[in-house]
Design a protein around this motif. Structure first.
Motif, PDB file in Angstrom:
ATOM      1  N   GLY A 173     -25.175 103.093  -9.692  1.00 34.00           N
ATOM      2  CA  GLY A 173     -24.550 104.262 -10.440  1.00 34.00           C
ATOM      3  C   GLY A 173     -25.737 105.805 -10.530  1.00 34.00           C
ATOM      4  N   TYR A 174     -26.937 105.252 -11.055  1.00 33.86           N
ATOM      5  CA  TYR A 174     -27.689 106.208 -11.225  1.00 33.86           C
ATOM      6  C   TYR A 174     -27.563 106.972  -9.804  1.00 33.86           C
ATOM      7  N   MET A 175     -27.993 106.801  -8.997  1.00 32.74           N
ATOM      8  CA  MET A 175     -28.656 106.782  -7.583  1.00 32.74           C
ATOM      9  C   MET A 175     -27.265 107.786  -7.346  1.00 32.74           C
ATOM     10  N   ALA A 176     -25.953 107.717  -7.024  1.00 29.56           N
ATOM     11  CA  ALA A 176     -24.634 108.369  -6.763  1.00 29.56           C
ATOM     12  C   ALA A 176     -24.649 109.653  -7.936  1.00 29.56           C
ATOM     13  N   MET A 177     -25.406 110.164  -8.906  1.00 32.16           N
ATOM     14  CA  MET A 177     -25.278 111.207  -9.916  1.00 32.16           C
ATOM     15  C   MET A 177     -25.291 112.359  -9.166  1.00 32.16           C
ATOM     16  N   ASP A 178     -24.686 113.745  -9.217  1.00 31.05           N
ATOM     17  CA  ASP A 178     -25.472 114.685  -8.401  1.00 31.05           C
ATOM     18  C   ASP A 178     -26.357 115.633  -8.958  1.00 31.05           C
ATOM     19  N   ASP A 179     -26.701 115.029 -10.153  1.00 32.71           N
ATOM     20  CA  ASP A 179     -27.909 116.024 -11.165  1.00 32.71           C
ATOM     21  C   ASP A 179     -28.769 114.834 -12.200  1.00 32.71           C
ATOM     22  N   VAL A 399     -29.858  87.324 -10.713  1.00 29.95           N
ATOM     23  CA  VAL A 399     -29.057  87.202 -10.212  1.00 29.95           C
ATOM     24  C   VAL A 399     -29.281  88.538  -9.888  1.00 29.95           C
ATOM     25  N   MET A 400     -29.287  88.956 -10.795  1.00 26.28           N
ATOM     26  CA  MET A 400     -29.115  90.858 -10.809  1.00 26.28           C
ATOM     27  C   MET A 400     -29.950  92.100 -10.105  1.00 26.28           C
ATOM     28  N   LYS A 401     -31.572  91.130  -9.714  1.00 23.42           N
ATOM     29  CA  LYS A 401     -32.539  91.435 -10.158  1.00 23.42           C
ATOM     30  C   LYS A 401     -32.430  92.651  -9.439  1.00 23.42           C
ATOM     31  N   HIS A 402     -32.185  92.600  -8.044  1.00 20.47           N
ATOM     32  CA  HIS A 402     -32.471  93.249  -7.325  1.00 20.47           C
ATOM     33  C   HIS A 402     -30.372  94.731  -7.411  1.00 20.47           C
ATOM     34  N   LEU A 403     -29.804  94.595  -8.363  1.00 18.36           N
ATOM     35  CA  LEU A 403     -28.956  95.983  -8.942  1.00 18.36           C
ATOM     36  C   LEU A 403     -29.217  96.265  -9.587  1.00 18.36           C
ATOM     37  N   LEU A 404     -30.604  96.018 -10.891  1.00 16.69           N
ATOM     38  CA  LEU A 404     -30.922  97.049 -11.956  1.00 16.69           C
ATOM     39  C   LEU A 404     -31.284  97.952 -12.181  1.00 16.69           C
ATOM     40  N   ARG A 405     -31.007  98.695 -13.398  1.00 17.76           N
ATOM     41  CA  ARG A 405     -32.037 100.205 -12.481  1.00 17.76           C
ATOM     42  C   ARG A 405     -33.424  99.294 -13.275  1.00 17.76           C
ATOM     43  N   ASP A 406     -34.269 100.735 -13.076  1.00 14.74           N
ATOM     44  CA  ASP A 406     -35.836 100.442 -13.497  1.00 14.74           C
ATOM     45  C   ASP A 406     -35.585 101.636 -14.986  1.00 14.74           C
ATOM     46  N   THR A 421     -28.869 122.823 -22.208  1.00 12.86           N
ATOM     47  CA  THR A 421     -27.844 123.696 -22.745  1.00 12.86           C
ATOM     48  C   THR A 421     -26.839 123.364 -22.505  1.00 12.86           C
ATOM     49  N   THR A 422     -26.328 122.364 -21.712  1.00  8.59           N
ATOM     50  CA  THR A 422     -24.595 121.577 -21.308  1.00  8.59           C
ATOM     51  C   THR A 422     -24.788 120.954 -22.652  1.00  8.59           C
ATOM     52  N   ALA A 423     -25.574 119.669 -22.432  1.00  7.90           N
ATOM     53  CA  ALA A 423     -25.720 118.723 -24.290  1.00  7.90           C
ATOM     54  C   ALA A 423     -25.429 119.408 -25.021  1.00  7.90           C
ATOM     55  N   ALA A 424     -26.764 120.265 -25.308  1.00  5.27           N
ATOM     56  CA  ALA A 424     -25.888 120.937 -27.004  1.00  5.27           C
ATOM     57  C   ALA A 424     -24.393 121.365 -27.575  1.00  5.27           C
ATOM     58  N   ARG A 425     -23.453 121.564 -26.332  1.00  5.45           N
ATOM     59  CA  ARG A 425     -21.897 121.641 -26.360  1.00  5.45           C
ATOM     60  C   ARG A 425     -21.371 120.418 -26.776  1.00  5.45           C
ATOM     61  N   CYS A 426     -21.748 118.882 -26.918  1.00  4.56           N
ATOM     62  CA  CYS A 426     -21.201 117.948 -26.607  1.00  4.56           C
ATOM     63  C   CYS A 426     -21.052 117.626 -28.422  1.00  4.56           C
ATOM     64  N   ASN A 427     -20.392 115.921 -28.780  1.00  2.31           N
ATOM     65  CA  ASN A 427     -20.673 116.074 -30.501  1.00  2.31           C
ATOM     66  C   ASN A 427     -20.193 114.630 -30.372  1.00  2.31           C
ATOM     67  N   GLY A 428     -20.583 113.911 -30.661  1.00  5.61           N
ATOM     68  CA  GLY A 428     -20.014 112.736 -31.234  1.00  5.61           C
ATOM     69  C   GLY A 428     -19.120 111.912 -29.733  1.00  5.61           C
ATOM     70  N   GLU A 429     -19.771 112.077 -28.603  1.00  5.10           N
ATOM     71  CA  GLU A 429     -19.390 111.533 -27.265  1.00  5.10           C
ATOM     72  C   GLU A 429     -20.048 110.681 -26.843  1.00  5.10           C
ATOM     73  N   PHE A 430     -19.698 109.867 -26.383  1.00  5.38           N
ATOM     74  CA  PHE A 430     -20.526 108.374 -25.724  1.00  5.38           C
ATOM     75  C   PHE A 430     -20.403 108.651 -24.080  1.00  5.38           C
ATOM     76  N   PHE A 431     -21.932 108.379 -23.616  1.00  6.58           N
ATOM     77  CA  PHE A 431     -21.887 109.309 -22.216  1.00  6.58           C
ATOM     78  C   PHE A 431     -23.029 107.482 -21.504  1.00  6.58           C
ATOM     79  N   LEU A 432     -22.864 107.670 -20.251  1.00  3.49           N
ATOM     80  CA  LEU A 432     -23.336 107.397 -19.316  1.00  3.49           C
ATOM     81  C   LEU A 432     -23.713 108.138 -17.958  1.00  3.49           C
ATOM     82  N   ASP A 433     -24.554 108.565 -17.490  1.00  2.91           N
ATOM     83  CA  ASP A 433     -25.112 109.230 -16.223  1.00  2.91           C
ATOM     84  C   ASP A 433     -24.747 110.243 -16.585  1.00  2.91           C
ATOM     85  N   ARG A 434     -24.932 110.636 -17.676  1.00  2.00           N
ATOM     86  CA  ARG A 434     -24.463 112.505 -18.168  1.00  2.00           C
ATOM     87  C   ARG A 434     -23.282 112.843 -18.083  1.00  2.00           C
ATOM     88  N   ARG A 435     -22.345 111.561 -17.967  1.00  2.00           N
ATOM     89  CA  ARG A 435     -20.687 111.956 -18.069  1.00  2.00           C
ATOM     90  C   ARG A 435     -20.028 111.840 -19.271  1.00  2.00           C
TER      91      ARG A 435
END
Length: 471
Positions: A173-179, A399-406, A421-435
């Motif tokens: 999931g992390y590696m698939a991030m655009d930014d 079981v998951m060691k080769h798939l876990l994030r560092d 700067t863009t995150a300053a517009r977000c309030n009260g949200e729940f994020f995973l990988d900047r989304r």
């Protein structure tokens, strides 16, 4: 010899562009061909600084050893890289025009070892493609985004099936991030982080330090705080005066409030508070204040810290980032049994319920303190390989060691939420990988605003902490 030459124009100052690239370990943030990059010599980048850069090359991961051979501050960086039968000499120059734009010129000469020379017709196009993608990624990393993030329909559907969402919790999931970039500097702004002596918290602190923040770390062990601060200085090249540590046991309400008051007195403006401290307990026990330990560390401590630091947070129109967990998706909030005394105790359930409460509290804070300008968001770091996970859930880790994030992957969104700067517009949200993601997908797990209000009132009454006035 294979020669590459790429040029891009970036709407940033030459000083910012140079600063970002001089610590060449940032290439893991902007070069899609890089899996991992580490600065292997401590301190700020200088001639002779070394980096271990793991790249995807020839269908596998290989590590190249890079060394800075020349630096002209703000104008020129030269590096030499060796490994996997390739030697490279790379030159990056910076020139500012009259319109606030920096022209970045990248040149590289690649020498192939004897075993690869016969493959030059195949390798040359591959290296040129990697160079083009890297420079395009660098331009994207340096340009400040202006559009707030949104969740796509596929991700939304996956979240609501839950099982389909779990691959995104892994490294994939992390590696698939655009930014993945962190290039917006927050020089001398105060960032308070709890639980920063190891794992995700330490990785968060390192990246904020690289962005120029003044770090205020809270931990329960003075020796481990000292070790962490030295690690951060080695990583970011920070001055000793830009990092301070405060010892407090966050399971204790009195100690938590005292350390918060001390920090507030020393720092009238706080830009970021990261409530990261946590633990998973295998047996039921109450703290001296009468809280089940998961509730104490994951819910009570963030409440006390945040409310006690609201004045300096408000003064800076700061940001509060609360570390949650994907485990919360499986649990509801139990206001009638906050201390888990009415059923057989489960450490993982207690952990998930406390995190569920913290996310509900995040949304309540966002509504309550909206007019102050303080922004509150929660986040899920994904499934991360840390010492805490290994100790608490050895079976899962095995079981998951080769798939876990560092840890640096798990830290990414916490840094982005506090610095971008863009995150300053977000309030009260729940994020995973900047989304942003939904906070509840199973029946009866959503927390209504009235229940969140009741949770806030319970925390206020049970802790006795004075809450910040509104309006």
């Amino acid at each position: 010899m294979i020669r590459l030459h790429e040029t891009v124009r970036v709407a940033r100052s030459a000083a910012d562009c140079y600063r970002y690239i001089a610590d060449f370990s940032t290439c893991e943030q902007w070069d899609p061909g890089v899996y991992r990059a580490l600065k292997t010599t401590p301190g700020a980048p200088i001639i002779g600084s070394a980096f271990a850069v793991t790249v995807h090359m020839f269908g596998r991961r290989v590590t190249l050893a890079y060394t800075i051979t020349h630096l002209t501050p703000g104008r020129r960086i030269e590096l030499r890289g060796e490994g996997a039968g390739v030697t490279t000499h790379e030159i990056i120059t910076f020139a500012a025009d009259d319109h606030g734009v920096t022209i970045i010129d990248y040149r590289a000469d690649f020498e192939l070892g004897a075993t690869l020379r016969a493959t030059r017709p195949l390798v040359a196009p591959l290296l040129r493609r990697m160079g083009r993608r890297a420079v395009a990624g660098l331009k994207d990393a340096l340009e400040i985004k202006s559009v707030a993030p949104a969740q796509g329909w596929f991700s939304y559907a996956a979240d609501h099936s839950l099982i389909a969402a779990t691959p995104g919790f892994t490294e994939r999931g992390y590696m698939a991030m655009d930014d993945k970039s962190h290039s917006e500097y927050i020089d001398d702004q105060v960032v308070v982080i709890s639980g920063a002596t190891r794992g995700i918290g330490l990785a968060i602190a390192c990246e904020y330090a690289r962005l120029g923040a003044h770090l205020v770390l809270i931990g329960r062990d003075g020796d481990r705080l000292d070790q962490a601060m030295q690690r951060i200085r080695d990583f970011a090249g920070s001055a000793s005066t830009s990092i301070e540590g405060h010892v407090a046991d966050l399971l204790d309400v009195g100690q938590t409030e005292t350390v918060a008051r001390r920090i507030a007195a020393a720092h009238p403006r706080i830009a970021v508070l990261v409530n990261n401290a946590g633990a998973l307990f295998d047996a039921h026990a109450l703290t001296d204040d009468g809280f089940e330990r998961s509730v104490a560390i994951h819910l009570v401590a963030p409440f006390v810290l945040t409310e006690s630091l609201m004045a300096p947070l408000s003064a800076a129109r700061g940001r509060v980032i609360n570390m949650s967990s994907g485990g919360m998706y499986l649990q509801a909030l139990h206001l009638d049994d906050m201390n888990f005394e009415q059923e057989t105790y489960s450490g993982t359930k207690a952990y998930a319920r406390a995190k569920r409460g913290l996310v509900a509290l995040t949304r309540h804070w966002a509504r309550r303190y909206d007019e102050t300008g303080v922004r509150f968001n929660a986040m899920h770091p994904g499934w991360v390989a840390t010492a805490g996970v290994s100790d608490a859930m050895p079976g899962f880790e095995k079981v998951m060691k080769h798939l876990l994030r560092d840890p640096r992957m798990g830290a990414d969104t916490a840094v982005w939420l506090g610095a971008s700067t863009t995150a300053a517009r977000c309030n009260g949200e729940f994020f995973l990988d900047r989304r942003p993601h939904p906070t509840a997908v199973l029946p009866n797990t959503a927390v209504k605003p009235s229940a969140a209000q009741a949770l806030y009132a319970w925390l206020r009454n049970e802790t006795g902490v004075a809450v910040h006035g509104v309006g």
